[in-house]
Write a protein that holds these residues in place. Structure first.
Motif, PDB file in Angstrom:
ATOM      1  N   UNK B  60     -38.769 -18.711  65.554  1.00  0.00           N
ATOM      2  CA  UNK B  60     -39.624 -17.555  65.275  1.00  0.00           C
ATOM      3  C   UNK B  60     -39.450 -17.189  63.794  1.00  0.00           C
ATOM      4  N   UNK B  61     -40.560 -17.103  63.077  1.00  0.00           N
ATOM      5  CA  UNK B  61     -40.497 -16.700  61.668  1.00  0.00           C
ATOM      6  C   UNK B  61     -41.051 -15.286  61.499  1.00  0.00           C
ATOM      7  N   UNK B  62     -40.287 -14.463  60.826  1.00  0.00           N
ATOM      8  CA  UNK B  62     -40.768 -13.110  60.512  1.00  0.00           C
ATOM      9  C   UNK B  62     -40.713 -12.940  58.997  1.00  0.00           C
ATOM     10  N   UNK B  63     -41.647 -12.157  58.467  1.00  0.00           N
ATOM     11  CA  UNK B  63     -41.504 -11.735  57.075  1.00  0.00           C
ATOM     12  C   UNK B  63     -41.266 -10.238  57.093  1.00  0.00           C
ATOM     13  N   UNK B  64     -40.179  -9.844  56.452  1.00  0.00           N
ATOM     14  CA  UNK B  64     -39.769  -8.447  56.499  1.00  0.00           C
ATOM     15  C   UNK B  64     -39.774  -7.865  55.083  1.00  0.00           C
ATOM     16  N   UNK B  75     -37.299 -14.243  57.752  1.00  0.00           N
ATOM     17  CA  UNK B  75     -36.264 -14.189  58.774  1.00  0.00           C
ATOM     18  C   UNK B  75     -36.549 -15.323  59.751  1.00  0.00           C
ATOM     19  N   UNK B  76     -35.537 -16.148  60.010  1.00  0.00           N
ATOM     20  CA  UNK B  76     -35.692 -17.259  60.956  1.00  0.00           C
ATOM     21  C   UNK B  76     -34.846 -16.938  62.183  1.00  0.00           C
ATOM     22  N   UNK B  77     -35.489 -16.953  63.347  1.00  0.00           N
ATOM     23  CA  UNK B  77     -34.765 -16.591  64.565  1.00  0.00           C
ATOM     24  C   UNK B  77     -35.048 -17.594  65.665  1.00  0.00           C
ATOM     25  N   UNK B  78     -34.164 -17.651  66.580  1.00  0.00           N
ATOM     26  CA  UNK B  78     -34.340 -18.472  67.771  1.00  0.00           C
ATOM     27  C   UNK B  78     -35.520 -17.890  68.562  1.00  0.00           C
ATOM     28  N   UNK B  79     -36.313 -18.755  69.207  1.00  0.00           N
ATOM     29  CA  UNK B  79     -37.500 -18.242  69.900  1.00  0.00           C
ATOM     30  C   UNK B  79     -37.150 -17.292  71.045  1.00  0.00           C
ATOM     31  N   UNK B  94     -32.420  -6.280  60.966  1.00  0.00           N
ATOM     32  CA  UNK B  94     -32.030  -7.654  61.277  1.00  0.00           C
ATOM     33  C   UNK B  94     -30.640  -7.928  60.717  1.00  0.00           C
ATOM     34  N   UNK B  95     -29.784  -8.485  61.571  1.00  0.00           N
ATOM     35  CA  UNK B  95     -28.452  -8.865  61.139  1.00  0.00           C
ATOM     36  C   UNK B  95     -28.377 -10.377  61.217  1.00  0.00           C
ATOM     37  N   UNK B 104     -39.605 -24.894  49.960  1.00  0.00           N
ATOM     38  CA  UNK B 104     -39.746 -24.590  48.532  1.00  0.00           C
ATOM     39  C   UNK B 104     -40.347 -23.210  48.309  1.00  0.00           C
ATOM     40  N   UNK B 105     -40.860 -22.631  49.386  1.00  0.00           N
ATOM     41  CA  UNK B 105     -41.547 -21.342  49.252  1.00  0.00           C
ATOM     42  C   UNK B 105     -40.597 -20.190  48.917  1.00  0.00           C
ATOM     43  N   UNK B 106     -39.353 -20.314  49.324  1.00  0.00           N
ATOM     44  CA  UNK B 106     -38.385 -19.254  49.022  1.00  0.00           C
ATOM     45  C   UNK B 106     -37.011 -19.866  48.785  1.00  0.00           C
ATOM     46  N   UNK B 107     -36.197 -19.107  48.061  1.00  0.00           N
ATOM     47  CA  UNK B 107     -34.836 -19.570  47.783  1.00  0.00           C
ATOM     48  C   UNK B 107     -33.905 -19.330  48.956  1.00  0.00           C
ATOM     49  N   UNK B 108     -34.009 -18.121  49.496  1.00  0.00           N
ATOM     50  CA  UNK B 108     -33.109 -17.767  50.599  1.00  0.00           C
ATOM     51  C   UNK B 108     -33.898 -17.330  51.826  1.00  0.00           C
ATOM     52  N   UNK B 109     -33.256 -17.387  52.965  1.00  0.00           N
ATOM     53  CA  UNK B 109     -33.825 -16.828  54.179  1.00  0.00           C
ATOM     54  C   UNK B 109     -32.696 -16.271  55.030  1.00  0.00           C
ATOM     55  N   UNK B 110     -33.078 -15.457  56.001  1.00  0.00           N
ATOM     56  CA  UNK B 110     -32.067 -14.800  56.830  1.00  0.00           C
ATOM     57  C   UNK B 110     -32.093 -15.426  58.228  1.00  0.00           C
TER      58      UNK B 110
END
Lengths: 387, 387
Positions: B60-64, B75-79, B94-95, B104-110
C-alpha cells in the motif's frame, strides 16, 4: 559602448564627496547629542519641541526635546535670540556648537548660532502648560496631542516594541501569522452583544443588504484560527519546536465590555502549556479559570483543560465530539450557518488548541498603568469615539 | 539548608536523560523526513494528511503531507494496513522506519509499522478530489478548507513572511508601530462611502447612540498617523537614518471598491523617497500619479509632490496652509469636527509626509495572483461574507 573606464570617470564626476564650502551641518537627535563624548565645539543641527524657556539678562536657556530621549537638550543662546515665538510647545531647529556644559546638571549643551521656529505654538490655547505635571486623565481629553508628552510617548514606544517582540516570538517558533477578519457573519461566542456593520445611507446598493447577510465586528478570531489549523498538521501538545502553527494579532470587539470596545488580542492556534497553565492572575481573560491550587494564584485556559469549542480532541472522544457539536447546533437552529465548522471535523481534523491574550491588559501589567485607555493610541468606549 | 551537593543529587534524580525502554520515537515533519541524509532505518513518527492512496496486491502506498513541504512523503505499508479509513484527506500518524527509496522519484520513504487515523475524511462529501487540480475560483467557495491545498498554504505562508518583513523593515529603520483605530468618527478622505457601525439590536443602551456620534469603519489611518507625528520630530525629507517615525498596518474599508472591502494598508508617516518616487505602476494606489517621464513608467505619491492633507509644509507656506485648511473646513461646516486636526497645526507642527501601500496588491504583484480574493485569508466583498 559605455566602457568600464568611461563609467568610472562618470562615477567620479558625480562623486558624493562633500565640497568643503557646502559641507552640511551634521543633524543629531537629542539622544545622540546628549550622548556625545568629548563635545568640543563641533557644528550640529538639532530639531525638537521647546520644553522650557528661561530668559536671563544676557542669556536665553531653552530645553529642546525631539522624542528620542526622556531628557531634553539644553540650548544656550544670546538674549538677542529671545522672541515671543520661542514659546513652550513650539517646534524649532537649532544650529550651533555642541560643547561641554559647565553645569553639573548636564554633560553637554548646545551653544546656539541660529534658531529657526518651524511650527509656532499658541501657548495660551495649548492645553499642556510649562512646568505642570498633567495627570493621565487630563491628557486623555487630548488624544491628538498627548503623544507629545514623555509619558504617552514612552507608552506608545513600549507598545510598539511589545508588538514586535510578540511577532518575533511566534515567527521564531515557526507560527504562521494570519490576519483574521474584522467583519464576520458569525456570532462566535454566542454572546449576542455585537456591533453591526452596514453601509451608510450614502452608499447606493441595489440590494437591501450589502453582504446578503447581517455582518458584525468580530468578537473573536478563534474560529478562523481553527480553520487555519489546516495549514499544517502539528499536534498542539507537541508545541513550538514542531512548527508551523498559526497566530493572529487582530482587534476584536465586545459591546458587553464597557471599558474597551476596540481591543487587540494576540491569539494563536497551538499551545504553550506553561504559559497557559501558569498565566498571571492580573491578565486573566474571562475564559480562563483560577488555578486555586497554585501558590502564586495563576490562571489557566479552560479551552485546554476542558475540551470546548477550541477543543483538544483525540482518540475515541473525537467522533462523539462531532456528534455532540452537531446536536448542539441543530438544537439552536444553527446547523446551516455553522456547517463549515462541522466540516472542519468531517474532513480530516487534527488535534488543535490555543488561547488568547488581551494585549492591552498585558501592556497595563508590564507598565503599571491603571486605565486601559492610556495604553491604546486612540481609545473608543461608551459615549466616546474621539478623532 | 539545601546545599549544593544535595541540590546536585536532586537534579540527577530528576534527570531528563531518556530511559532506554521508553525512548520516545522521534517525531519528524515531512520536510525534515524528506531532507534526512543517509536514512538507514531509524524509527520515526510522521503526521499529516493523506494526499494519495495507491493499493497494490501486497503493498500500500500513501503520500502524506503536513504542510511543511510542497512535496509529500511516500509511506510504504503492508497491504494488511489497507482500510477504508485511509482515504484522501484523512489525517494520520504513521510510525515506521525511514529508509532510502529504491525509486528515483524520491530519496527516502517511510516503511510503516503502525498507521493511526487521527481524523476521518468523508471522501465523497469532501469538495477536493484526489488527483484533480482545482482552479482558484473553485477553491474560493471553500474558505474553511482551502488552506489545506498546496497553493493556498503557500500563499498564506508568503503573506505571513511578507508581513514580518515589512514590520522588520520599519522597525529596523527606527519607526514606531501605531495601531490606528478601526472605528472612527471621521470621514477622512471625504468619500462619504462608508460602513457604519452600530450596536446590534440586542444591546441595551440607555442612550440612542452608543458612541454619542455616528461611527464608521475607517477608510484611512492617515490622519491618525499625522497625530502621531508628534511622537518624534524628524523631518520627513531626512528619512530613515533619522529615526523615529511611525507606521501602521491596519485594515481599512472603502465601500466604493467593489472587490475589496477589507484591505490591509501599510502606511507610514515619514518618507522613503526612492520608493515613493519610483513605485511600481502595478501597485499604483488611487492617490499616486503617473511618472510619465520615468523610463520604467513608475508612479509617485502626490502627497509628497503636491502638499495636500498629509502635506510637507515649511517656511512661509506654513501659515498659509493653516488658514487655507481653516477656511476649507469652515466652508464645509466641519470646523468643529476637525478642530483637532487644525490643532495639530496650531501647536508646534513639524514637517511630515507619508504614503500608503495596498498590502494585498503588493502580494498579488510578487505572487502573480490575478484575483485579490486569493491572497486574503477570509475575503469579504459585495454579497459575500463567508465564515
Amino acid at each position: 559602448m559605455f566602457g568600464a573606464r568611461c563609467l568610472l570617470r562618470a562615477l567620479r564626476s558625480c562623486s558624493s564627496a562633500p565640497c568643503p564650502r557646502h559641507k552640511p551641518t551634521a543633524k543629531l537627535s537629542v539622544r545622540d547629542a546628549l550622548g556625545a563624548q568629548n563635545a568640543s565645539g563641533e557644528l550640529v543641527k538639532v530639531q525638537g519641541w521647546i520644553r522650557s524657556v528661561r530668559s536671563q539678562k544676557e542669556v536665553l536657556f531653552l530645553h529642546v526635546n525631539d522624542g528620542s530621549s526622556l531628557e531634553s537638550l539644553q540650548v544656550v543662546a544670546d538674549s538677542s535670540f529671545d522672541s515671543r515665538e520661542l514659546a513652550f510647545g513650539s517646534s524649532v531647529e537649532v544650529q550651533g556648537q555642541l560643547v561641554k556644559s559647565l553645569s553639573k546638571r548636564q554633560n553637554v549643551e548646545l551653544k546656539a548660532e541660529k534658531i529657526e521656529v518651524v511650527g509656532n505654538c499658541d501657548a495660551k490655547a495649548f492645553p499642556f502648560k510649562y512646568k505642570e505635571r498633567h495627570p493621565l486623565e487630563y491628557l486623555r481629553q487630548y488624544p491628538h496631542l498627548r503623544c507629545r508628552t514623555n509619558v504617552l510617548g514612552s507608552i506608545l514606544r513600549v507598545r510598539s516594541e511589545a508588538t514586535a517582540a510578540i511577532h518575533s516570538f511566534f515567527k521564531d517558533s515557526g507560527f504562521v501569522h494570519i490576519h483574521t477578519p474584522v467583519i464576520t457573519s458569525n456570532d462566535c461566542e454566542g454572546a449576542g452583544e455585537l456591533f453591526q456593520v452596514e453601509p451608510s445611507s450614502k452608499i447606493k446598493v441595489p440590494e437591501e443588504n450589502f453582504f446578503n447577510v447581517p455582518v458584525f465586528l468580530t468578537v473573536s478570531g478563534q474560529l478562523h484560527l481553527e480553520v487555519m489549523s489546516g495549514i499544517s498538521y502539528t499536534e498542539a501538545v507537541e508545541i513550538l519546536k514542531q512548527a508551523s502553527q498559526n497566530f493572529t494579532f487582530t482587534p476584536e470587539w465586545g459591546a458587553d465590555l464597557h471599558t474597551e470596545h476596540e481591543k487587540y488580542l494576540v491569539k494563536h492556534c497551538g499551545d504553550i502549556p506553561v504559559f497557559v497553565i501558569n498565566y498571571p492572575l492580573a491578565l486573566k481573560p474571562f475564559y480562563m479559570r483560577d488555578n486555586e491550587d497554585s501558590p502564586q494564584h495563576t490562571v489557566a485556559a479552560v479551552d485546554l483543560l476542558v475540551p470546548g469549542v477550541g477543543e483538544l480532541f483525540g482518540g475515541s472522544l473525537r467522533e462523539e465530539r462531532y456528534h455532540f457539536l452537531e446536536q448542539q447546533l441543530a438544537r439552536s437552529g444553527l446547523t446551516e450557518a455553522y456547517q463549515w465548522y462541522l466540516d472542519l471535523r468531517r474532513f480530516g481534523s487534527v488535534p488543535h488548541g490555543g488561547f488568547g491574550m488581551g494585549f492591552e491588559r498585558y501592556l497595563q501589567c508590564i507598565l503599571g498603568i491603571d486605565n486601559i485607555k492610556d495604553v491604546i493610541p486612540f481609545p473608543r468606549f461608551t459615549h466616546s469615539c474621539l478623532l
